[in-house]
Write a protein that holds these residues in place. Structure first.
Motif, mmCIF file in Angstrom:
data_model
loop_
_atom_site.group_PDB
_atom_site.id
_atom_site.type_symbol
_atom_site.label_atom_id
_atom_site.label_comp_id
_atom_site.label_asym_id
_atom_site.label_seq_id
_atom_site.Cartn_x
_atom_site.Cartn_y
_atom_site.Cartn_z
ATOM 1 N N THR A 171 52.537 41.845 31.856
ATOM 2 C CA THR A 171 53.655 40.932 31.633
ATOM 3 C C THR A 171 54.957 41.567 32.135
ATOM 4 O OG1 THR A 171 53.547 41.758 29.372
ATOM 5 C CG2 THR A 171 52.790 39.539 29.715
ATOM 6 N N GLY B 222 39.135 45.678 27.784
ATOM 7 C CA GLY B 222 40.510 45.236 27.520
ATOM 8 C C GLY B 222 40.681 44.846 26.056
ATOM 9 N N GLY C 76 55.296 48.641 40.510
ATOM 10 C CA GLY C 76 55.206 49.012 39.094
ATOM 11 C C GLY C 76 53.828 48.806 38.495
ATOM 12 N N VAL D 240 49.613 49.302 38.842
ATOM 13 C CA VAL D 240 48.568 50.060 39.565
ATOM 14 C C VAL D 240 47.190 49.384 39.500
ATOM 15 C CG1 VAL D 240 49.750 52.251 39.117
ATOM 16 C CG2 VAL D 240 47.858 51.569 37.627
ATOM 17 N N HIS D 241 47.091 48.244 38.808
ATOM 18 C CA HIS D 241 45.780 47.579 38.708
ATOM 19 C C HIS D 241 45.366 47.047 40.086
ATOM 20 C CE1 HIS D 241 47.294 47.451 34.568
ATOM 21 N NE2 HIS D 241 46.023 47.488 34.206
ATOM 22 N N ASP D 242 44.126 47.322 40.467
ATOM 23 C CA ASP D 242 43.720 46.801 41.777
ATOM 24 C C ASP D 242 42.324 46.201 41.826
ATOM 25 O OD1 ASP D 242 42.184 49.097 41.706
ATOM 26 O OD2 ASP D 242 42.892 49.904 43.605
ATOM 27 N N ALA E 97 46.018 30.957 41.355
ATOM 28 C CA ALA E 97 44.588 30.812 41.032
ATOM 29 C C ALA E 97 44.249 31.796 39.924
ATOM 30 C CB ALA E 97 43.739 31.080 42.262
ATOM 31 N N GLU F 295 43.158 46.535 23.294
ATOM 32 C CA GLU F 295 44.116 45.778 22.472
ATOM 33 C C GLU F 295 43.946 46.085 20.987
ATOM 34 O OE1 GLU F 295 44.518 41.442 23.015
ATOM 35 O OE2 GLU F 295 44.254 41.900 25.136
ATOM 36 N N SER G 82 49.554 40.074 43.391
ATOM 37 C CA SER G 82 48.875 40.189 42.105
ATOM 38 C C SER G 82 49.761 40.965 41.143
ATOM 39 C CB SER G 82 47.562 40.974 42.252
ATOM 40 O OG SER G 82 46.652 40.300 43.056
#
Ligand code: B1M
Length: 218
Positions: free
Chosen positions: A153, A52, A101, A103-105, A198, A56, A149
């Motif tokens: 942003t 990540g 919207g 797709v992160h899992d 959390a 960036e 989840s």
């Protein structure tokens, strides 16, 4: 190989997205009696954090992130039964989904694994979950907790939309709503009207148990 060498190479190969080698190293580590926690927290998760950071900085692009994510998911499949198999009694039902919207899992799946390990029955709605899918699943499964989840942003505002739709459907008081994901904070969770937040999977388990105990005591 020593456990330290395995951790170092796992970190590197995950970053490169070398899924077959990551799988092999994960299995080798387990054969050497390394704990799933050490493989996860000392190699796989730090490696994705570095991915990540490189993204960036513009050193990595989406394909690199994608293959690193796939390599991590392959290792998680091997670790899943070990992390989840504690023989704990069912403590509640947890409905979980990544918001529309998004797709992160991997993070969601890790939370699910920890919840299962702590005795929750987890119903996973997958990724890109629209509000109506949450609502239909609440009707069908009557969960204790609805978990959402969001990892971007730009998709975090879906929490508010989902909570609004659940309220409109008359089901807000029936469920505890928890939110999480990399960019989410306690302040944001409060603003959107969630019951709990959390920052990581083990805290999510603790928080869910706390919130259920409070609700059942009422
Ligand atoms: Co994406 N991505 N990505 N990505 N990606 C991030 C999230 C990003 C932070 C990278 C960066 O810039 N540093 C950035 C988001 C920036 C932002 O909005 N703040 C980003 C971006 C920008 C994007 C795209 C927009 C890129 C593009 O197309 N230009 C795009 C969006 C696609 C979409 O969703 N519409 C995109 C795509 C992807 C891939 C598909 C390539 C891949 C996802 C693969 C997959 O998930 N199957 C990917 C990946 C791999 C990442 C990074 C590198 C790793 C994410 C991860 O799995 N982390 C990520 C960088 C990073 O996170 N540092 C990044 C490991 C995981 C264990 O941690 O996800 O935080 P995490 O989960 C934790 C906690 O958040 C918490 O517990 C988990 C376990 O401890 N948690 C909860 C999660 N859910 C919870 C729920 C709870 C409680 C706790 O209660 C219900």
């Amino acid at each position: 190989m020593t456990p330290d060498e395995i951790l170092t190479e796992l970190y590197e190969r995950t970053m490169e997205g070398n899924a077959p080698r990551v799988l092999e190293l994960t299995k080798m580590g387990l054969e050497l009696d390394m704990t799933p926690d050490s493989i996860l927290f000392e190699a796989l998760i730090p490696s994705l954090e570095e991915v990540g950071a490189r993204f960036e900085r513009g050193d990595y692009f989406v394909p690199e992130m994608l293959i690193a994510g796939r390599a991590m998911s392959g290792a998680l499949d091997v670790l899943r039964p070990l992390l989840a198999d504690t023989g704990a009694e069912t403590v509640g039902t947890f409905l979980m989904g990544t918001v529309k919207g998004d797709v992160h899992d991997i993070g969601k799946n890790l939370v699910n694994i920890m919840l299962e390990g702590a005795g929750f029955q987890v119903i996973d709605l997958g990724v890109q979950t629209p509000p109506e899918k949450f609502i239909d699943a609440i009707k069908e499964h009557q969960p204790d907790v609805v978990g959402m989840s969001a990892f971007l942003t730009t998709t975090m505002p879906m929490f508010k939309v989902n909570i609004h739709e659940i309220t409109k459907a008359g089901m807000r008081d029936d469920v505890i709503i928890m939110v999480g994901g990399a960019p989410v904070t306690q302040e944001y969770a409060d603003v959107v009207g969630a019951d709990g937040y959390a920052a990581d999977a083990s805290t999510a388990v603790r928080k869910a148990k706390e919130l259920i105990a409070i609700k059942r005591a009422k």
